[in-house]
Design an enzyme around this catalytic site. Structure first.
Site, PDB file in Angstrom:
ATOM      1  N   LYS A  66       1.507  45.692  56.837  1.00 15.65           N
ATOM      2  CA  LYS A  66       1.297  44.528  57.704  1.00 15.65           C
ATOM      3  C   LYS A  66       0.712  44.952  59.049  1.00 15.65           C
ATOM      4  O   LYS A  66      -0.233  44.338  59.549  1.00 15.65           O
ATOM      5  CB  LYS A  66       2.626  43.777  57.899  1.00 15.65           C
ATOM      6  CG  LYS A  66       3.166  43.152  56.610  1.00 15.65           C
ATOM      7  CD  LYS A  66       4.421  42.342  56.839  1.00 15.65           C
ATOM      8  CE  LYS A  66       5.633  43.203  57.090  1.00 15.65           C
ATOM      9  NZ  LYS A  66       6.035  43.982  55.899  1.00 15.65           N
ATOM     10  N   THR A  67       1.265  46.007  59.634  1.00 18.28           N
ATOM     11  CA  THR A  67       0.739  46.498  60.919  1.00 18.28           C
ATOM     12  C   THR A  67      -0.689  47.006  60.753  1.00 18.28           C
ATOM     13  O   THR A  67      -1.563  46.752  61.603  1.00 18.28           O
ATOM     14  CB  THR A  67       1.631  47.628  61.461  1.00 18.28           C
ATOM     15  OG1 THR A  67       2.969  47.139  61.622  1.00 18.28           O
ATOM     16  CG2 THR A  67       1.122  48.128  62.807  1.00 18.28           C
ATOM     17  N   ASP A 111       5.579  42.331  65.692  1.00 19.51           N
ATOM     18  CA  ASP A 111       6.317  42.743  64.506  1.00 19.51           C
ATOM     19  C   ASP A 111       7.735  42.164  64.578  1.00 19.51           C
ATOM     20  O   ASP A 111       8.238  41.887  65.672  1.00 19.51           O
ATOM     21  CB  ASP A 111       6.366  44.269  64.445  1.00 19.51           C
ATOM     22  CG  ASP A 111       6.705  44.786  63.054  1.00 19.51           C
ATOM     23  OD1 ASP A 111       6.754  43.974  62.112  1.00 19.51           O
ATOM     24  OD2 ASP A 111       6.913  46.009  62.910  1.00 19.51           O
ATOM     25  N   THR A 160       9.670  40.535  57.592  1.00 20.89           N
ATOM     26  CA  THR A 160      10.194  40.800  56.250  1.00 20.89           C
ATOM     27  C   THR A 160      11.114  39.672  55.799  1.00 20.89           C
ATOM     28  O   THR A 160      11.557  39.673  54.658  1.00 20.89           O
ATOM     29  CB  THR A 160      10.982  42.127  56.230  1.00 20.89           C
ATOM     30  OG1 THR A 160      12.049  42.055  57.195  1.00 20.89           O
ATOM     31  CG2 THR A 160      10.077  43.297  56.585  1.00 20.89           C
ATOM     32  N   ARG A 219       3.675  53.184  52.557  1.00 23.08           N
ATOM     33  CA  ARG A 219       4.369  54.052  53.518  1.00 23.08           C
ATOM     34  C   ARG A 219       5.213  55.100  52.802  1.00 23.08           C
ATOM     35  O   ARG A 219       5.267  56.261  53.214  1.00 23.08           O
ATOM     36  CB  ARG A 219       5.249  53.214  54.452  1.00 23.08           C
ATOM     37  CG  ARG A 219       5.992  54.062  55.503  1.00 23.08           C
ATOM     38  CD  ARG A 219       6.844  53.202  56.405  1.00 23.08           C
ATOM     39  NE  ARG A 219       6.025  52.300  57.185  1.00 23.08           N
ATOM     40  CZ  ARG A 219       6.432  51.112  57.631  1.00 23.08           C
ATOM     41  NH1 ARG A 219       7.644  50.681  57.326  1.00 23.08           N
ATOM     42  NH2 ARG A 219       5.645  50.363  58.352  1.00 23.08           N
TER      43      ARG A 219
END
Length: 354
Positions: A66-67, A111, A160, A219
């Protein structure tokens, strides 16, 4: 608590580590093809009109990019991105200070946006809709309002926990995208791209084995690649092949499906301490000394995807698949009363039901 190699949440050092392998442009971003196509259209249309792109909300499990996607959107628009997080913004004045520094068309990335305090969230309403914020000064009859105009900007929020976002805030986003767990082929491509950037020798089979154990999460894949690289450097002449990847990941305690010791503790607690369930989330968390939110947000999504546990109105239940994976005989009593509900397969989407 020990850091887990397959934990999809971010470690403090991850920002520096991920910066070297993080894609900068849409054509470098692997997977999430439908989202990429939609984002490309949005960006091209905004550029053609000379406008800021609509506010965007990104949601999905941690570690899916997402980032990275927010940064790519800013890069594709040719503007600067300002990053913060919901817990870091405590007062309306904090967000007003950030907004006042934005230049036209720039991106503000928040975030964990579901953790914004309510007064901050309410200030964002007018900022997102009308590009202005209102300040109230004084009290009683002497109270007044000052309006601060803002340049057109784009807010990109990431979360999330979409269900924890209030409806008024959610409704102010022009586009909402759910990021999905990646398939095996996309994960292997991500591993090979990262290995190339890190100048690590890797075979197709080695990349595929790391991808298979990465839980569909980029990740996690990058983190496992770094650990396998260390093993290959010391014991395998700097080359990651299938055998090297297997040995390195076995040492990390990550099995062929990407489960580690914590995942197995959860499954064993349900099976051995609570006869396979059902068991409530709070009770399960206490039995393994973990926080309920950590189990629900970090560990449980992948176990649901594998079909190893079910959520029921009475609590969590271990499925036959979990027993088989742990080589534990499935009780005959459960076989007779087993629910015939079809279980999800690997990488299949699972919505939270809590």
């Amino acid at each position: 608590m020990l850091q887990r190699a397959i934990d999809p949440t971010k470690y403090p050092e991850d920002d520096i580590q991920e910066a070297t392998v993080r894609p900068k442009r849409l054509d470098e971003y692997i997977g999430q093809d439908q989202i990429k196509d939609r984002v490309k259209v949005i960006i091209e249309a905004a550029k053609a009109r000379g406008e800021a792109i609509d506010h965007i909300l990104l949601y999905g499990p941690p570690g899916l990019g997402k980032t990275t996607l927010a940064t790519i959107i800013a890069n594709e628009m040719g503007v600067k991105i300002h990053s913060t997080s919901g817990p870091a913004i405590e007062r309306p004045g904090d967000v007003a200070s950030i907004l006042s520094k934005l230049q036209p068309f720039e991106v503000l990335f928040i975030d964990e946006i579901h953790r914004l305090p309510r007064p901050v969230e309410e200030m964002l309403y007018s900022a997102m809709e009308d590009f202005k914020v209102d300040f109230v000064y004084g009290k009683g009859p002497n109270a007044g309002t000052v309006t601060l105009p803002l340049p057109p900007f784009t807010l990109i929020g990431a979360t999330t926990r979409l269900a924890l976002l209030s409806s008024p805030l959610r409704g102010r986003f022009g586009d909402i995208f759910r990021l999905e767990y990646q398939d095996i082929d996309s994960m292997a491509a991500i591993v090979k791209r990262a290995a190339n950037i890190l100048k690590v020798g890797i075979t197709d089979e080695g990349a595929l084995e790391i991808a298979r154990r990465s839980r569909g999460t980029p990740r996690v894949a990058i983190r496992l690649l770094r650990r396998v690289r260390d093993y290959a450097q010391v014991r395998a002449d700097h080359l990651i092949d299938h055998e090297t990847a297997c040995k390195a990941l076995d040492i990390q305690g990550v099995d062929e499906l990407g489960l580690d010791e914590v995942d197995r503790r959860i499954l064993l607690a349900i099976i051995e301490k609570f006869d396979g369930g059902p068991v409530g989330l709070e009770t399960l968390a206490a039995s393994i000394s973990e926080e309920p939110d950590t189990i629900m947000d970090v560990y449980e999504p992948y176990l649901l995807i594998l079909g190893f546990i079910q959520r029921t109105p009475r609590g969590r239940v271990a499925t036959r698949r979990a027993y088989d994976h742990l080589s534990i005989p499935y009780p005959e009593s459960k076989s007779k009363t087993e629910n015939n509900t079809e279980q999800p397969t690997l990488w299949e989407n699972n919505e939270d039901d809590e």
